[in-house]
Design an enzyme around this catalytic site. Structure first.
Site, PDB file in Angstrom:
ATOM      1  N   GLU A 124       0.818  -1.203   0.000  1.00 31.93           N
ATOM      2  CA  GLU A 124       0.000   0.000   0.000  1.00 31.93           C
ATOM      3  C   GLU A 124       0.862   1.267   0.000  1.00 31.93           C
ATOM      4  OE1 GLU A 124      -3.051   0.110  -0.460  1.00 31.93           O
ATOM      5  OE2 GLU A 124      -3.871   1.971   0.376  1.00 31.93           O
ATOM      6  N   ASP A 125       1.929   1.274   0.753  1.00 28.92           N
ATOM      7  CA  ASP A 125       2.648   2.524   1.004  1.00 28.92           C
ATOM      8  C   ASP A 125       4.030   2.645   0.366  1.00 28.92           C
ATOM      9  OD1 ASP A 125       0.501   3.259   2.544  1.00 28.92           O
ATOM     10  OD2 ASP A 125       1.358   2.534   4.416  1.00 28.92           O
TER      11      ASP A 125
END
Ligand code: MN
Length: 584
Positions: free
Chosen positions: A79-80
């Protein structure tokens, strides 16, 4: 805290040993995650990887399998960071990437409380219950939830670093969704910890009051229990019982607050402010200890609870009693075995540990547990399959959340969760919200994208229905909808449409037939109508002399009416006069 793969491996292998492959996998995940988060910082200013590490460390502490620990390290990578899920899959395989993907999906969920007027407290509770089920359904594998819980625990510990508005939302979500979810999974310790971490953000004034008024009481109680402990130890020894451990457990601030609300904020009424815990080896010893305690001090009526014979709905087992102890002070004692203790602390995670140790032999023959409330039925299912596995592989399989496999949970734009059967469509959803929305539905937007009305909804979808006042349900909808309620409503709407359609296209005609009367005249005339497939609404006859006048009302069009007139004249020679008028 030292961020170090050796510490992580030591924690994970506290009660068992990992294979070389497993150790290699964790070492690799550690390096990959650390590198991916390189340079990223948390709001608190510390390196981002500290968060991933702490999440994995918690999973290791719960003695979960190596793949779960790896997924804990990697949980925010897809996600990051620049590293994609595809790369994780390539490097670590299907299972770990599935777990990471699951956690990423759960991360997209945001708890919103509806502000509508119809929101009773009961409604909010039902909503929260549905959301918990939805999270389980999205997860598909309980390990995803466990990673999420470990992730949330660390986020709650570092909550002070983020903006106040966000603090409140996350604290509320923790208290209403994740803490009860942990409790349902039997992880009471984690559940209490999450509640306690959320409490100061949700009730800052009450929290301050408690700190100021309770701290001294806690210390006073602990000093007192120190004396009680010595007396108990001595008496148990005389009876030949050697406890594994005797310790105190201070009541958590959040649950103390809830209890105080019921007791008019009177601290003297709380007997379990600090409870004494006696951990022994066997169930028999639990009951022996209870007997010894009751010989020493009289039990208070109504305060003996046998959660061993009758466990709590979430599986909690223990004996509780409150006795008039030294100096006649009411004191709560809890008695349980080491296994019960571990289970009470770590719930489903402890099951995992015991499973590996015992290969499921003794463990399987526990007494069945019955949930009292209907709403707990799904937890019952959850617990039942927990008991049924017999080896590690099977246990892993059973962690797949298939007890919710027939249900699906989607959300309205306002965050309300709707529970539907698998493969349900936007039309099912529309009818589940309101008949009018179903009847006038023309389209649907799922997660902000327009989809056809026969689209199959997925758990977690955000569904918005587009309506048009003039739109009516179509028969073809019946082929795609899954819920009976939608089918029923569509059929009802179609019937109504047909009926009102008929009224418009087929006005009522009244035929007037004058004929010489004879036996069977009416029957012969009616049969001509029937043979022309005309439904007669009403018949009216009157006679004068040898003649009979017959008035027949029916729904037909002009063309057919003309044909009927001809047929009547041709077939029945007694007819003298025939004609019709349109009634409306
Ligand atoms: Mn995270």
């Amino acid at each position: 805290m030292v961020v170090n793969v050796k510490n992580l491996l030591a924690e994970a292998q506290k009660t068992r040993e990992f294979s070389k492959t497993d150790i290699g996998l964790i070492e690799k995940a550690f390096v990959v995650a650390q590198k991916a988060h390189q340079g990223q910082k948390r709001k608190s200013g510390e390196p981002y990887f500290n968060h991933s590490y702490n999440t994995a460390l918690k999973l290791a502490e719960w003695q979960l399998d190596a793949k779960t620990v790896c997924a804990g390290l990697l949980h925010d990578v897809a996600e990051d960071t620049k590293t994609s899920l595809e790369e994780i899959k390539k490097e670590f395989g299907e299972e770990i990437s599935f777990l990471v993907d699951g956690v990423t999906k759960l991360g997209k969920f945001k708890y919103r409380v509806e502000n509508g007027k119809s929101n009773s407290a009961n409604h909010v509770q039902l909503q929260a219950e549905n959301i918990r089920k939805m999270l389980l359904a999205i997860s598909q594998d309980l390990r995803v939830i466990l990673i999420k819980l470990a992730d949330r625990l660390h986020n709650m510990k570092t909550l002070s670093a983020i903006p106040i508005q966000k603090q409140k939302r996350i604290a509320l979500e923790t208290s209403e969704i994740y803490a009860p979810l942990a409790y349902r999974l039997g992880m009471q310790n984690l559940s209490g910890e999450l509640e306690d971490l959320a409490f100061p953000y949700l009730y800052p004034d009450e929290y301050r009051w408690l700190i100021e008024n309770v701290k001294e009481k806690y210390e006073e109680r602990e000093k007192y229990l120190e004396k009680v402990k010595i007396v108990i130890e001595k008496n148990l020894k005389e009876s030949g019982i050697e406890p594994e451990k005797i310790d105190f457990r201070a009541k958590r601030y959040s649950s103390l607050y809830k209890k105080l609300l019921h007791q008019n904020m009177n601290l003297e009424q709380i007997y379990d402010l600090v409870a004494l815990r006696i951990i022994v080896k066997t169930v028999e010893e639990c009951y022996s200890v209870l007997g010894i305690i009751h010989q020493l001090w009289p039990p208070m009526p109504g305060r003996i609870k046998d959660y061993i014979a009758m466990p709590k709905p979430n599986g909690y087992r223990s004996l509780h009693t409150t006795v008039l102890c030294l100096d006649n002070k009411p004191t709560e004692l809890q008695i349980r075995t080491t296994e019960m203790h571990q289970e009470a602390e770590n719930g489903i995670a402890a099951h995992w540990l015991y499973q590996q140790k015992k290969k499921g032999k003794d463990y399987l023959h526990k007494k069945p547990v019955f949930a009292e409330q209907k709403e707990l039925a799904w937890v019952e299912q959850l617990r039942n399959w927990q008991k049924e596995f017999s080896d590690s592989e099977e246990f892993l399989q059973s962690l797949k959340i298939d007890f919710l496999k027939d249900r699906m949970f989607v959300m309205t734009p306002k965050g309300k969760v709707v529970d539907l059967p698998v493969n349900a469509t936007p039309i099912d959803f529309a009818y589940a919200i309101h008949t009018d929305i179903g009847d006038h539905c023309v389209g649907a937007r799922i997660n902000n994208k327009i989809v056809p009305l026969d689209y199959q909804l997925q758990s977690g979808d955000l569904v918005e229905i587009l309506t048009q006042k003039s739109k009516k349900p179509s028969e073809s909808w019946l082929h795609s909808v899954k819920t009976n309620i939608a089918k029923k409503k569509i059929r009802a709407a179609i019937k109504e449409k047909e009926y009102s359609g008929l009224l418009k296209s087929a006005p009522v005609f009244e035929f007037k037939i004058v004929a010489l009367d004879r036996i069977g005249l009416l029957k012969d005339i009616s049969s001509i109508f029937y043979r022309s497939h005309i439904n007669i609404q009403s018949t009216n006859t009157s006679s004068s002399g040898n003649y009979r006048t017959i008035k027949i009302r029916c729904e037909i069009d002009k063309e057919k009416a003309a044909k009927v007139v001809l047929k009547l004249k041709e077939s029945i020679k007694e007819i003298k006069e025939v004609g019709y008028k349109i009634m409306k």
